[in-house]
Design a protein around this motif. Structure first.
Motif: not given
Length: 147
Positions: A10-20
């Protein structure tokens, strides 16, 4: 026993969404600024082109007519001029649906001799939808002088 699990946390998905999201906002900002700049440049170009058309038209009238008068009203420039062998005045109206054209003076050239003097005219042209996009032009109307 822990097996090898492939996938994202979940952390990896949230970081990816934030960067995008950050990259998307930056690109959107650049796009909006580019469109705004393009509209301003197009409006400025239209104002400059109209100023050139008016200056050329007034120069032609100045060089070919005996007498003329310039009246600025209601975002139009009205020029009444008389040409040789025609007692009736000709009328030329400089106007544009998106621009306001004005002169800072109402000019009657009847006492002015264009064969010996140049005439300096100040014009103001601005976009009706963007009044801050304004161009002030000082143009000199001239004739070739006889020596």
């Amino acid at each position: 026993m822990i097996r090898n699990q492939n996938g994202l946390t979940l952390i990896e998905v949230l970081i990816t969404l934030t960067l995008l999201s950050v990259i998307g906002l930056i690109l959107w900002s650049v796009l909006i600024d580019g469109i705004s700049y393009s509209e301003k440049a197009a409006s400025k170009n239209t104002v400059q082109q109209e100023a050139n058309i008016i200056a050329m038209g007034l120069t032609k009238i100045h060089q070919t007519s005996d007498d003329y008068e310039i009246v600025s009203k209601e975002c139009k420039l009205n020029v009444k001029y008389w040409i040789e062998l025609d007692p009736d005045p000709q009328i030329k109206i400089f106007e544009h649906p998106q621009l306001c054209i004005s002169s800072n003076e109402t000019t009657d050239i009847k006492d002015f001799d264009p064969d010996t003097n140049d005439f300096h005219l100040n014009l103001t042209i601005y976009d009706k939808s963007k009044p801050e996009n304004k161009l002030n032009v000082t143009t000199t109307l001239f004739r070739l002088k006889e020596e």
